[in-house]
Design an enzyme around this catalytic site. Structure first.
Site, short mmCIF file in Angstrom:
data_model
loop_
_atom_site.label_atom_id
_atom_site.label_comp_id
_atom_site.label_asym_id
_atom_site.label_seq_id
_atom_site.Cartn_x
_atom_site.Cartn_y
_atom_site.Cartn_z
N LYS A 1 103.56 -24.04 -40.86
CA LYS A 1 103.12 -25.17 -41.69
C LYS A 1 104.33 -25.91 -42.27
CE LYS A 1 102.47 -24.38 -45.89
NZ LYS A 1 101.97 -23.69 -47.10
N HIS B 1 122.45 -36.06 -63.99
CA HIS B 1 122.10 -37.47 -63.75
C HIS B 1 122.90 -38.05 -62.58
CE1 HIS B 1 120.65 -41.45 -64.85
NE2 HIS B 1 121.91 -41.88 -64.73
N GLU C 1 116.03 -34.19 -63.97
CA GLU C 1 116.52 -34.30 -65.33
C GLU C 1 115.40 -34.59 -66.33
OE1 GLU C 1 118.95 -37.86 -66.30
OE2 GLU C 1 118.45 -38.53 -64.28
N TYR D 1 94.52 -26.07 -51.18
CA TYR D 1 95.88 -26.44 -50.82
C TYR D 1 96.07 -26.53 -49.31
CZ TYR D 1 97.05 -21.53 -49.83
OH TYR D 1 97.10 -20.27 -49.30
N CYS E 1 101.51 -15.45 -42.57
CA CYS E 1 102.60 -16.29 -43.07
C CYS E 1 103.55 -16.71 -41.96
CB CYS E 1 103.37 -15.56 -44.17
SG CYS E 1 104.72 -16.54 -44.84
N GLU F 1 97.38 -29.94 -47.71
CA GLU F 1 98.66 -29.90 -46.99
C GLU F 1 98.51 -30.46 -45.59
OE1 GLU F 1 100.83 -26.09 -49.18
OE2 GLU F 1 99.63 -25.75 -47.38
N CYS G 1 102.49 -20.02 -43.57
CA CYS G 1 103.58 -20.67 -44.31
C CYS G 1 104.68 -21.24 -43.43
CB CYS G 1 104.23 -19.67 -45.26
SG CYS G 1 103.16 -18.44 -45.99
#
Length: 452
Positions: free
Chosen positions: A51, A435, A440, A178, A43, A182, A48
């Site tokens: 990356k 908003h 939302e 993934y 990681c 990625e 992670c």
């Protein structure tokens, strides 16, 4: 007095192993940890963290064009890999030092060496020394899988991508998970011409089907040459480059090939089978609900167990191990409703069931909103966000939440709390919208798109 050198010997200095070692040492236990490469594991050193830093860097290229459309006067700019890379490596070294310092602070002995299990209580290091321990924790993580085909050695993996001397002009990424997706988005954003081959019918197997198709469309719209149903058959050197030959007469000439064809548990050559530790069909370490192996004194956490291969999960497993073994509080790591993010562009965040999984277990209502966010529609970009809730018809509990949008990783962390707590659709409806935001939409979807 104990007849063992240590109460705990941890093999592997990744997030799970370091957390277990540090917390165990804080209880007063005598702890040692061996790591053969760099502290921090996949990681921090080659996963992670680097990356995500490359994700950040890759977004500035497309942002230049968007800025001009918003009224800013600026040139195209170029990305300087040789200016970025030293900063990347400096940050990884800083984080590695933090891991090492935090582990050593409560008194853990750290060995920069490879460790092999010789028997249920003995570990031998590559420096020739051997130590005994009442408990051994294996936290060796995983490694990239490279397919067995002619010329496979001409490609690189995610381990090497961060150390390239220069960025290629053109790259072939093989895989559809993934990691492959990625890096396709990252390198495309950095100006590399990207071709991606995936043997399956669609990328991101295991994720929600509607989302998979949405992300594939977004990737191709960005200029990534995504080809599904294509498998590589051979790589060969040609004119100083690499020629990739694939099924159905596919071929491409590139400067680099990145194997992103999955990961395998890192169990080779560390003495597990000789010590009597049971391995599964994928050579993962088989553990019970408390991370204990078939050998009572040996435990395992993290990717090496092939449960949920995520850093925060490994950390939770390491902490639960200490609660169980050193604090007398039997604790099972919680693997239910774990949120995750895929850092494609736009990002994908999810928690809970896919639509396909939910439909297989009970009747559900599916709420979907797909739209161009304000920021993109203002400058006439085609990028679409997607928000999706999967709701039990019987209980109205939200079984799954899926978001594809800029910042989806941040949004799903918050949504994950609600889903983990068992929130119902009416709980989402009762929340007042913030908003104007993309998020939302998650509380504004009032009518099911479909019911099954």
């Amino acid at each position: 007095m104990s007849t063992f050198d240590y109460d705990l010997f941890v093999i592997g200095g990744g997030s799970g192993g370091v957390r277990a070692g540090r917390v165990a040492a804080e209880t007063g236990a005598r702890v040692a940890l061996a790591e053969e490469f760099r502290m921090g594991g996949t990681c921090v050193i080659r996963g992670c963290v680097p990356k995500k830093l490359m994700v950040f860097a890759s977004k500035f290229g497309p942002a230049v064009g968007e800025a001009r459309d918003f009224g800013w006067e600026m040139g195209d700019g170029t990305f300087d890999w040789l200016a970025f890379r030293p900063k990347l490596h400096a940050e990884l070294s800083r984080l590695e030092n933090i891991y090492r310092t935090n582990l050593a602070r409560p008194g853990t002995d750290i060995f920069d060496a490879r460790a092999v299990i010789r028997d249920p209580h003995t570990v031998e290091l590559s420096n020739g020394r051997s130590y005994t321990a009442k408990h051994i924790l294996v936290a060796t993580g995983g490694r990239p899988f490279i397919p067995d085909l002619p010329g496979a050695e001409l490609g690189i993996t995610s381990n090497e991508i961060f150390n390239l001397d220069h960025l290629p002009e053109k790259i072939l990424i093989v895989g559809g998970g993934y990691i492959a997706c990625e890096f396709a988005c990252i390198l495309n954003g950095l100006g590399v011409e990207v071709t991606q081959w995936h043997r399956g019918p669609q990328i991101l197997r295991g994720f929600d089907d509607e989302v998979r198709g949405h992300i594939a469309e977004m990737m191709m719209a960005q200029g990534i040459d995504l080809r599904v149903g294509v498998s590589p058959e051979a790589l060969e050197k040609a004119e100083g480059r690499v020629r990739a030959l694939g099924t159905n007469e596919h071929k491409v000439m590139v400067d680099e090939v990145l194997w992103a064809t999955g990961r395998a548990p890192n169990t080779e050559g560390i003495g597990l089978e000789d010590a009597g530790v049971e391995l599964g069909r994928n050579r993962e370490i088989v553990v019970d609900a408390y991370s204990q192996t078939s050998v009572p004194s040996i435990y395992a956490v993290g990717d090496v167990t092939d449960r949920i291969a995520l850093t925060p999960v490994a950390i939770r497993e390491g902490a639960a191990f200490v609660e169980t073994v050193f604090k007398g509080n039997p604790t099972r790591p919680d693997h239910e409703l774990v949120a995750s993010a895929v850092f494609t562009q736009p990002e994908y965040g999810c928690v809970g069931l896919t639509e396909e999984e939910a439909r297989a277990q009970e009747p559900v209502d599916v709420y979907v909103a797909s739209f161009r966010p304000m920021q993109k529609s203002f400058i006439d970009r085609d990028e679409k966000a997607l928000f999706k809730l999967i709701v039990s018809q019987q209980t109205q509990r939200v079984l799954g939440c899926h978001i594809v949008a800029d910042g989806a990783g941040e949004m799903i962390q918050i949504a994950g709390v609600a889903v983990k707590m068992g929130a119902t659709k009416s709980d989402f409806d009762a929340a007042v919208a913030v908003h104007p935001t993309m998020a939302e939409e998650i509380v504004l979807m009032k009518t099911p798109t479909r019911s099954t």
